[in-house]
Motif scaffolding. Structure first.
Motif, PDB file in Angstrom:
ATOM      1  N   PRO A 254      58.197  57.391  38.240  1.00  0.00           N
ATOM      2  CA  PRO A 254      57.972  56.477  39.361  1.00  0.00           C
ATOM      3  C   PRO A 254      57.695  57.198  40.682  1.00  0.00           C
ATOM      4  O   PRO A 254      57.084  56.628  41.583  1.00  0.00           O
ATOM      5  CB  PRO A 254      59.273  55.681  39.435  1.00  0.00           C
ATOM      6  N   ASN A 255      58.130  58.466  40.801  1.00  0.00           N
ATOM      7  CA  ASN A 255      57.862  59.203  42.034  1.00  0.00           C
ATOM      8  C   ASN A 255      56.377  59.428  42.243  1.00  0.00           C
ATOM      9  O   ASN A 255      55.890  59.462  43.381  1.00  0.00           O
ATOM     10  CB  ASN A 255      58.584  60.552  42.031  1.00  0.00           C
ATOM     11  N   PHE A 256      55.648  59.609  41.137  1.00  0.00           N
ATOM     12  CA  PHE A 256      54.210  59.825  41.231  1.00  0.00           C
ATOM     13  C   PHE A 256      53.434  58.542  40.951  1.00  0.00           C
ATOM     14  O   PHE A 256      52.211  58.555  40.909  1.00  0.00           O
ATOM     15  CB  PHE A 256      53.786  60.918  40.240  1.00  0.00           C
ATOM     16  N   MET A 257      54.160  57.466  40.753  1.00  0.00           N
ATOM     17  CA  MET A 257      53.544  56.160  40.497  1.00  0.00           C
ATOM     18  C   MET A 257      52.549  56.238  39.344  1.00  0.00           C
ATOM     19  O   MET A 257      51.475  55.648  39.379  1.00  0.00           O
ATOM     20  CB  MET A 257      52.824  55.656  41.759  1.00  0.00           C
ATOM     21  N   GLY A 258      52.889  57.026  38.322  1.00  0.00           N
ATOM     22  CA  GLY A 258      51.960  57.145  37.209  1.00  0.00           C
ATOM     23  C   GLY A 258      52.547  57.892  36.043  1.00  0.00           C
ATOM     24  O   GLY A 258      53.737  58.182  35.975  1.00  0.00           O
ATOM     25  N   LEU A 259      51.680  58.232  35.099  1.00  0.00           N
ATOM     26  CA  LEU A 259      52.072  58.917  33.885  1.00  0.00           C
ATOM     27  C   LEU A 259      52.011  60.428  34.076  1.00  0.00           C
ATOM     28  O   LEU A 259      51.192  60.936  34.853  1.00  0.00           O
ATOM     29  CB  LEU A 259      51.158  58.508  32.738  1.00  0.00           C
TER      30      LEU A 259
END
Length: 311
Positions: A254-259
């Motif tokens: 979630p910190n990078f809002m992605g995989l």
């Protein structure tokens, strides 16, 4: 003639009597002398026994000395308990780093304008480092450390996540930890080996060595990597893949809002993540993926995902 014969007979008688008396007296004195001679021999034997007694005592003393020396040898060979090694290694390592940091701030050292004075560092470093390590690697490090750059000059081990004792004797310990890949430091993950020795009766750091993943597979587990990311990240494990013969962990961060995805052998990141790496329940054709944290759209170029909406 008769008188002369009698005189000769008496003379012969007295001669024989004298010889016999002499012989008898000689035997008597010889027998009396024997006990004296035996007493002398007996006293000599006693004296010899008395002279041999100190030798026996010396043997006992030597055996007692040997018995008292054994505990000393045991103390010399006494090993530091394995459960205490991590704390000692961590304390020495952090002590060295704190010395560089604190003295650098105190004297405002900078490689360009105000280079470090190693004679000032030396007494403080001796609390944590051996003479050889201090006058070798740490002296060289002092000339680079205050560069105000992101160069990986020192290792960043995660000893709380993995710590392995490789060798433990009475005066030398080798242990290892791992350093997770950090993009700021040029993906420098690897295995870090620490050597500490006893010098002047105390444990000191004698060296550290970084071994790259190309030379030694880190074999990081998902539990270790998620612990490295931290509990606050709340990462969601999605899949474990085999990519070009290497194990890969795919997860939602979630910190990078992605995989995200990393290699278990090096913890280096993988930037192009094919949609096929995701479990079926996270795919919805044609181009978006629904995760536990929101909806994600597949980018126009092959591989990789971007966030288009976060609920």
């Amino acid at each position: 003639m008769m008188i002369k014969e009698r005189v000769l007979v008496w003379m012969l008688f007295f001669l024989i009597a004298g010889i016999g008396t002499y012989y008898i007296l000689q035997q008597i004195f010889f027998k009396e002398a024997m006990p004296v001679e035996s007493n002398i021999n007996a006293s000599d034997e006693i004296n010899e026994d008395m002279e041999e007694e100190p030798d026996t005592n010396n043997e006992n003393d030597s055996s007692e000395d040997e018995e008292t020396e054994d505990p000393k040898e045991d103390v010399k060979e006494e090993r530091l308990p394995d459960g205490e090694i991590q704390g000692v290694v961590t304390g020495l390592f952090e002590g060295i780093l704190a010395t560089f940091r604190d003295l650098g701030q105190e004297y405002n050292w900078s490689n360009r304008s105000n280079p470090a004075d190693f004679d000032t560092l030396k007494p403080a470093l001796l609390q944590y480092a051996s003479e050889a390590f201090m006058n070798g690697h740490l002296k060289e490090l002092a000339g680079k450390y205050y560069c105000e750059c992101d160069a990986p000059l020192i290792p960043y081990p995660s000893m709380d996540i993995r710590f392995t004792v490789r060798e433990n004797t009475g005066d030398k310990i080798i242990a290892s930890s791992i350093e997770f890949s950090n993009e700021l430091h040029g993906d420098n993950g690897g295995t870090i080996y620490f050597t500490i020795i006893k010098e002047d009766g105390k444990w000191v750091m004698d060296g550290w060595n970084h071994v790259s993943p190309e030379k030694e597979d880190m074999q990081v587990t998902w539990e270790e990597y998620s612990a490295y990311l931290g509990a606050n990240d709340k990462v969601t494990f999605l899949n474990e893949m085999n990519h070009n013969g290497e194990k890969v962990y795919v997860f939602f961060d979630p910190n990078f809002m992605g995989l995200s995805a990393v290699y278990a052998s090096s913890t280096n990141s993988i930037y192009d993540i094919p949609i096929e790496w995701l479990p079926v329940e996270y795919r919805k054709p044609p181009y978006y993926i629904k995760s536990l944290e929101g909806t994600w759209n597949h980018e126009t170029y092959p591989g990789g995902l971007i966030s288009v909406m976060h609920i």
